[in-house]
Design an enzyme around this catalytic site. Sequence first.
Site, mmCIF file in Angstrom:
data_model
loop_
_atom_site.group_PDB
_atom_site.id
_atom_site.type_symbol
_atom_site.label_atom_id
_atom_site.label_comp_id
_atom_site.label_asym_id
_atom_site.label_seq_id
_atom_site.Cartn_x
_atom_site.Cartn_y
_atom_site.Cartn_z
ATOM 1 N N ARG A 147 10.570 -3.547 -10.009
ATOM 2 C CA ARG A 147 10.664 -2.949 -11.336
ATOM 3 C C ARG A 147 11.289 -3.905 -12.336
ATOM 4 O O ARG A 147 10.884 -3.952 -13.500
ATOM 5 C CB ARG A 147 11.437 -1.634 -11.243
ATOM 6 N N GLU A 195 4.834 0.524 -10.534
ATOM 7 C CA GLU A 195 6.152 0.437 -9.898
ATOM 8 C C GLU A 195 6.991 1.686 -10.154
ATOM 9 O O GLU A 195 8.213 1.621 -10.324
ATOM 10 C CB GLU A 195 6.905 -0.806 -10.396
ATOM 11 N N ALA A 203 0.844 -1.200 0.000
ATOM 12 C CA ALA A 203 0.000 0.000 0.000
ATOM 13 C C ALA A 203 0.879 1.250 0.000
ATOM 14 O O ALA A 203 1.424 1.639 1.042
ATOM 15 C CB ALA A 203 -0.938 0.003 1.212
ATOM 16 N N LEU A 204 1.017 1.866 -1.169
ATOM 17 C CA LEU A 204 1.840 3.058 -1.321
ATOM 18 C C LEU A 204 1.041 4.261 -1.812
ATOM 19 O O LEU A 204 1.018 5.308 -1.175
ATOM 20 C CB LEU A 204 2.985 2.787 -2.313
ATOM 21 N N PHE A 264 -5.614 2.661 -5.535
ATOM 22 C CA PHE A 264 -5.023 1.830 -6.597
ATOM 23 C C PHE A 264 -4.159 0.715 -6.014
ATOM 24 O O PHE A 264 -3.068 0.431 -6.517
ATOM 25 C CB PHE A 264 -4.199 2.677 -7.571
ATOM 26 N N SER A 273 4.047 8.022 -7.640
ATOM 27 C CA SER A 273 5.459 7.684 -7.769
ATOM 28 C C SER A 273 6.337 8.465 -6.798
ATOM 29 O O SER A 273 7.423 8.010 -6.428
ATOM 30 C CB SER A 273 5.919 7.952 -9.210
ATOM 31 N N PRO A 284 -4.188 9.570 -2.878
ATOM 32 C CA PRO A 284 -4.772 10.582 -3.766
ATOM 33 C C PRO A 284 -3.832 11.744 -4.054
ATOM 34 O O PRO A 284 -3.889 12.359 -5.125
ATOM 35 C CB PRO A 284 -6.013 11.053 -2.990
ATOM 36 N N GLN A 334 6.370 -6.023 -47.594
ATOM 37 C CA GLN A 334 7.534 -5.408 -46.960
ATOM 38 C C GLN A 334 7.148 -4.582 -45.732
ATOM 39 O O GLN A 334 7.882 -4.555 -44.740
ATOM 40 C CB GLN A 334 8.270 -4.543 -47.973
ATOM 41 N N GLU A 347 8.085 8.048 -16.544
ATOM 42 C CA GLU A 347 8.594 9.410 -16.432
ATOM 43 C C GLU A 347 9.503 9.547 -15.209
ATOM 44 O O GLU A 347 10.549 10.213 -15.249
ATOM 45 C CB GLU A 347 7.432 10.401 -16.356
#
Length: 385
Positions: free
Chosen positions: A241, A361, A122-123, A155, A130, A126, A277, A365
């Site tokens: 990651r 993860e 749980a990281l 999330f 990241s 709202p 091609q 960006e």
Amino acid sequence: MASVQGYDVEVVEGVRRFVEREVLGKAQALEADEVYPSHIVKGLAGLGLFGICVPQVYGGLELDIPTYAKLMEELGYGWTTLNCFINGHCSASSILAKYGTEAQRTSLLPRMASGELRVAIALTEPSGGSDLQAIRTSATRLPDGTYRLRGNKIFITNGERAGAVVVLTRTGRGKSAFSLFVIEKGRAGFRVGAHARTMAHRHVDVTELNFDDVIVSADDLVGGVEGSGLAQMLDALETGRIAMAASAVGLARSALKSSVDYAAERSSFGQPIGQHQAIQGLLADMAAKTAAARALVHEAAQFKAQGQRSDMMAGMAKLFAGEVCAEVALNCVRIHGGSGFVSDFPAERYYREAPYFILTEGSNEIQRTVIARRLLKGDAQAIGL
């Protein structure tokens, strides 16, 4: 253990056979089914995959990181929903195995290894995703030595079905402001909130978790000491990651194979479209970039396994593999034409699943920022550049 290229061949072959038997050719139907794929989850447990990062003394497989990455690639090749069932749980078990108290390890890890207890991470909140230093969930120490936990997480993968969570909280200020708590469900004030409706992985519950004055004990503090939570979590995220990057490679491989098969079968202007091609150019780029992504993931896994700081290598693997996965998935739709836009073919599923590996993860960006900052500090030599 038989090994080649740094990973356990026997374990990987066992997972590959499971994917071939239970998943390949069935993923579309599994995803469309309204019933949760309990038999698949039981199969993962039977293979011991919930114990990938659990030491053998606690009943786990205790696999090295290169083998873990290869397993995630094979699962992703079959159906990336499988990876979502596994990855966060493995991150949680790696944290507890490396940093937990002996009481925490003894109580939790055997049940985690068997799959009896699934644990979520749980990281995200709202106010921040990241950027972990932006979190507001707090754990305030009370006079009796317990903590009052307040906050809201969003999330959270497997938030509903997990029996416990490892939650990042504020317990102070400055660099030592954060701590991890491992909390089993059933505590007063700890409840699962709304479920997110996601574009893919429909059987993976993604939920809010609400902590309304939840009282937790000092025994729930990972490692028993405040202020180490951010470092503990970042260490686990490096491995996570790499695992996500490997999952993206698996999906890209599957999309590539689907594209090659379709290009050989579908005809236009009197010949298979694979003879055109334009299609050949797409296939060549897809294959080359997928192979390059796989090589980078393998190198990052080896680097992490050596015990070195791996935020740059893990970030590069996730960044490149995630972007390649998205590109290959889109090209798979292009090659399928109109068939790629309908759910009868897996191309549209690949296209929906691929963005997950750009966003989770730590977004790509953020990975670019991490990589650039390390380069500007002169750290490129640490990875042989």
